[in-house]
Design a protein around this motif. Structure first.
Motif, PDB file in Angstrom:
ATOM      1  N   GLU A 278       0.839  -1.209   0.000  1.00 44.68           N
ATOM      2  CA  GLU A 278       0.000   0.000   0.000  1.00 44.68           C
ATOM      3  C   GLU A 278       0.873   1.258   0.000  1.00 44.68           C
ATOM      4  O   GLU A 278       0.603   2.218  -0.710  1.00 44.68           O
ATOM      5  CB  GLU A 278      -0.941   0.000   1.224  1.00 44.68           C
ATOM      6  N   ILE A 279       1.934   1.232   0.808  1.00 42.11           N
ATOM      7  CA  ILE A 279       2.823   2.403   0.868  1.00 42.11           C
ATOM      8  C   ILE A 279       3.514   2.617  -0.482  1.00 42.11           C
ATOM      9  O   ILE A 279       3.604   3.742  -0.987  1.00 42.11           O
ATOM     10  CB  ILE A 279       3.870   2.244   2.000  1.00 42.11           C
ATOM     11  N   LEU A 280       3.998   1.528  -1.078  1.00 44.27           N
ATOM     12  CA  LEU A 280       4.707   1.672  -2.358  1.00 44.27           C
ATOM     13  C   LEU A 280       3.775   2.232  -3.429  1.00 44.27           C
ATOM     14  O   LEU A 280       4.156   3.106  -4.210  1.00 44.27           O
ATOM     15  CB  LEU A 280       5.268   0.320  -2.823  1.00 44.27           C
ATOM     16  N   TYR A 281       2.542   1.734  -3.444  1.00 46.26           N
ATOM     17  CA  TYR A 281       1.599   2.223  -4.452  1.00 46.26           C
ATOM     18  C   TYR A 281       1.317   3.715  -4.242  1.00 46.26           C
ATOM     19  O   TYR A 281       1.305   4.502  -5.175  1.00 46.26           O
ATOM     20  CB  TYR A 281       0.291   1.423  -4.414  1.00 46.26           C
ATOM     21  N   GLU A 282       1.136   4.097  -2.963  1.00 46.98           N
ATOM     22  CA  GLU A 282       0.801   5.495  -2.675  1.00 46.98           C
ATOM     23  C   GLU A 282       1.976   6.429  -2.918  1.00 46.98           C
ATOM     24  O   GLU A 282       1.801   7.547  -3.371  1.00 46.98           O
ATOM     25  CB  GLU A 282       0.373   5.639  -1.203  1.00 46.98           C
ATOM     26  N   THR A 283       3.182   5.981  -2.565  1.00 45.20           N
ATOM     27  CA  THR A 283       4.317   6.919  -2.603  1.00 45.20           C
ATOM     28  C   THR A 283       5.154   6.800  -3.874  1.00 45.20           C
ATOM     29  O   THR A 283       5.947   7.698  -4.161  1.00 45.20           O
ATOM     30  CB  THR A 283       5.239   6.717  -1.374  1.00 45.20           C
ATOM     31  N   GLN A 284       5.035   5.685  -4.598  1.00 43.82           N
ATOM     32  CA  GLN A 284       5.721   5.485  -5.880  1.00 43.82           C
ATOM     33  C   GLN A 284       7.204   5.877  -5.831  1.00 43.82           C
ATOM     34  O   GLN A 284       7.651   6.754  -6.582  1.00 43.82           O
ATOM     35  CB  GLN A 284       5.013   6.314  -6.957  1.00 43.82           C
ATOM     36  N   PRO A 285       7.981   5.246  -4.952  1.00 45.07           N
ATOM     37  CA  PRO A 285       9.399   5.625  -4.864  1.00 45.07           C
ATOM     38  C   PRO A 285      10.182   5.241  -6.121  1.00 45.07           C
ATOM     39  O   PRO A 285       9.858   4.264  -6.792  1.00 45.07           O
ATOM     40  CB  PRO A 285       9.908   4.823  -3.658  1.00 45.07           C
ATOM     41  N   ASP A 286      11.214   6.048  -6.417  1.00 48.30           N
ATOM     42  CA  ASP A 286      12.149   5.678  -7.498  1.00 48.30           C
ATOM     43  C   ASP A 286      13.177   4.706  -6.962  1.00 48.30           C
ATOM     44  O   ASP A 286      13.622   3.808  -7.664  1.00 48.30           O
ATOM     45  CB  ASP A 286      12.870   6.932  -8.024  1.00 48.30           C
ATOM     46  N   ILE A 287      13.582   4.933  -5.682  1.00 46.14           N
ATOM     47  CA  ILE A 287      14.618   4.100  -5.072  1.00 46.14           C
ATOM     48  C   ILE A 287      14.115   3.597  -3.726  1.00 46.14           C
ATOM     49  O   ILE A 287      13.634   4.375  -2.903  1.00 46.14           O
ATOM     50  CB  ILE A 287      15.913   4.914  -4.813  1.00 46.14           C
ATOM     51  N   ILE A 288      14.278   2.286  -3.500  1.00 45.22           N
ATOM     52  CA  ILE A 288      13.994   1.702  -2.184  1.00 45.22           C
ATOM     53  C   ILE A 288      15.332   1.192  -1.665  1.00 45.22           C
ATOM     54  O   ILE A 288      15.994   0.383  -2.329  1.00 45.22           O
ATOM     55  CB  ILE A 288      13.005   0.524  -2.297  1.00 45.22           C
TER      56      ILE A 288
ATOM     57  N   LYS B  17      24.680   6.539  -1.845  1.00 41.85           N
ATOM     58  CA  LYS B  17      24.436   7.946  -2.225  1.00 41.85           C
ATOM     59  C   LYS B  17      24.720   8.158  -3.713  1.00 41.85           C
ATOM     60  O   LYS B  17      24.016   8.910  -4.384  1.00 41.85           O
ATOM     61  CB  LYS B  17      25.305   8.885  -1.378  1.00 41.85           C
ATOM     62  N   ARG B  18      25.746   7.470  -4.228  1.00 39.87           N
ATOM     63  CA  ARG B  18      26.089   7.606  -5.657  1.00 39.87           C
ATOM     64  C   ARG B  18      24.957   7.140  -6.564  1.00 39.87           C
ATOM     65  O   ARG B  18      24.820   7.600  -7.687  1.00 39.87           O
ATOM     66  CB  ARG B  18      27.353   6.799  -5.971  1.00 39.87           C
ATOM     67  N   ASP B  19      24.151   6.213  -6.052  1.00 40.57           N
ATOM     68  CA  ASP B  19      23.062   5.633  -6.870  1.00 40.57           C
ATOM     69  C   ASP B  19      21.783   6.470  -6.855  1.00 40.57           C
ATOM     70  O   ASP B  19      20.813   6.117  -7.513  1.00 40.57           O
ATOM     71  CB  ASP B  19      22.700   4.236  -6.333  1.00 40.57           C
ATOM     72  N   ILE B  20      21.761   7.522  -6.037  1.00 39.76           N
ATOM     73  CA  ILE B  20      20.522   8.308  -5.910  1.00 39.76           C
ATOM     74  C   ILE B  20      20.699   9.662  -6.587  1.00 39.76           C
ATOM     75  O   ILE B  20      21.697  10.351  -6.329  1.00 39.76           O
ATOM     76  CB  ILE B  20      20.181   8.535  -4.419  1.00 39.76           C
ATOM     77  N   SER B  21      19.742  10.052  -7.429  1.00 36.85           N
ATOM     78  CA  SER B  21      19.806  11.406  -8.002  1.00 36.85           C
ATOM     79  C   SER B  21      18.949  12.337  -7.155  1.00 36.85           C
ATOM     80  O   SER B  21      18.064  11.887  -6.423  1.00 36.85           O
ATOM     81  CB  SER B  21      19.269  11.483  -9.433  1.00 36.85           C
ATOM     82  N   SER B  22      19.215  13.642  -7.332  1.00 35.11           N
ATOM     83  CA  SER B  22      18.562  14.618  -6.454  1.00 35.11           C
ATOM     84  C   SER B  22      17.042  14.623  -6.623  1.00 35.11           C
ATOM     85  O   SER B  22      16.312  14.996  -5.703  1.00 35.11           O
ATOM     86  CB  SER B  22      19.135  16.012  -6.707  1.00 35.11           C
ATOM     87  N   ASP B  23      16.532  14.188  -7.784  1.00 33.61           N
ATOM     88  CA  ASP B  23      15.071  14.222  -7.962  1.00 33.61           C
ATOM     89  C   ASP B  23      14.407  12.858  -7.717  1.00 33.61           C
ATOM     90  O   ASP B  23      13.221  12.686  -7.978  1.00 33.61           O
ATOM     91  CB  ASP B  23      14.704  14.774  -9.348  1.00 33.61           C
ATOM     92  N   ASP B  24      15.147  11.899  -7.185  1.00 32.47           N
ATOM     93  CA  ASP B  24      14.559  10.585  -6.887  1.00 32.47           C
ATOM     94  C   ASP B  24      13.718  10.627  -5.609  1.00 32.47           C
ATOM     95  O   ASP B  24      14.144  11.209  -4.606  1.00 32.47           O
ATOM     96  CB  ASP B  24      15.660   9.529  -6.666  1.00 32.47           C
ATOM     97  N   ALA B  25      12.544   9.987  -5.648  1.00 29.24           N
ATOM     98  CA  ALA B  25      11.777   9.763  -4.418  1.00 29.24           C
ATOM     99  C   ALA B  25      12.351   8.504  -3.764  1.00 29.24           C
ATOM    100  O   ALA B  25      12.513   7.480  -4.414  1.00 29.24           O
ATOM    101  CB  ALA B  25      10.309   9.567  -4.749  1.00 29.24           C
ATOM    102  N   VAL B  26      12.694   8.631  -2.476  1.00 33.37           N
ATOM    103  CA  VAL B  26      13.432   7.542  -1.810  1.00 33.37           C
ATOM    104  C   VAL B  26      12.673   7.036  -0.583  1.00 33.37           C
ATOM    105  O   VAL B  26      12.207   7.819   0.245  1.00 33.37           O
ATOM    106  CB  VAL B  26      14.832   8.043  -1.370  1.00 33.37           C
TER     107      VAL B  26
END
Ligand SMILES: C[S@@+](CC[C@H](N)C(=O)[O-])C[C@H]1O[C@@H](n2cnc3c(N)ncnc32)[C@H](O)[C@@H]1O
Length: 225
Positions: A60-70, A130-139
């Protein structure tokens, strides 16, 4: 009318107390039947160390928040990692960075999963993440590795700042340390959560995520403002 009497029953303090007691006893039975139940639970054939109610809440959380990176600390036998990847497949976005100190584990191979071996709080691993995350990614972050208070608190301090607004830091297994199981593991994740929240008011406990009454993660669904 039926709805009204149902909500009245829920406000009855005795009934509320009784429901909580039943849920607590059920959790203890469930937890202590480890070989039969939660060491015998699989996602697509891969062992998963989470309670199915919590897996549903993740969905439910993943569907609601749609993260780019977990970010997942504690790959274990990989069932939870594969579960997260499967949810991302259905949603159509997201990838998982999973970290475990044990390099003997067979992490499932999947295009959305990247496995990193090492301690979740070591500077080398944190740099890699940190290297794998871009500034506009939802995490979104899920912490389920070493359950000592000291380690969980270090993880929360290291990963809390990576969680983006409206997303979650999920602290696993707050039931350890006597809440209500594994009394000898005190202080554990629950104590780490309490200390961390006093330091970082941007997170709040989302009690709605405990709606099934039984969770391995009491007070562990933390929402970033
Ligand atoms: C409870 S299992 C993870 C279960 C898995 N998340 C699941 O739900 O199926 C805990 C894992 O944390 C790993 N671990 C312990 N200390 C660690 C650390 N400092 N950094 C990363 N992983 C660690 C262990 O090797 C173990 O595989």
């Amino acid at each position: 009318m039926a709805e009204r009497s149902k909500s009245r029953a829920h406000r009855n303090p005795l009934k509320v107390l009784y429901s909580r007691l039943i849920a607590r006893e059920f959790l203890k039975c469930y937890y202590h039947s480890r070989p039969k139940i939660w060491n015998n639970t699989y996602w697509m054939g891969v062992p998963v160390g989470k309670c199915p109610f919590d897996l549903w809440i993740y969905q439910e959380i993943l569907y609601e928040t749609q993260p780019d990176i977990i970010i997942e600390s504690g790959t274990g036998l990989g069932g939870s990692t594969l579960y997260l990847a499967s949810c991302c497949d259905v949603i159509g976005k997201g990838s998982i960075i999973t970290i475990d100190i044990d390099n003997r584990l067979n992490c499932p191979k999947h295009k959305r999963i990247r496995q990193i071996v090492g301690s979740s709080v070591s500077p080398r691993i944190l740099d890699e993440v940190k290297r794998d995350i871009s500034s506009d990614d939802a995490v979104l972050v899920s912490l389920g590795s070493d359950h000592s208070k000291e380690h969980v608190l270090s993880e929360m301090r290291a990963y809390g700042a990576m969680v983006t607004s409206g997303s979650y830091m999920i602290v696993e297994d707050g039931i350890a340390g006597g809440h209500p199981v594994k009394k000898n593991h005190y202080p554990g994740p629950m104590e780490a959560i309490e200390e961390y929240l006093a330091e970082d008011p941007t997170f709040t406990i989302d009690m709605k995520r405990e709606k099934f009454m039984m969770t391995f993660n009491p007070k562990g669904y933390l929402r970033e403002a």
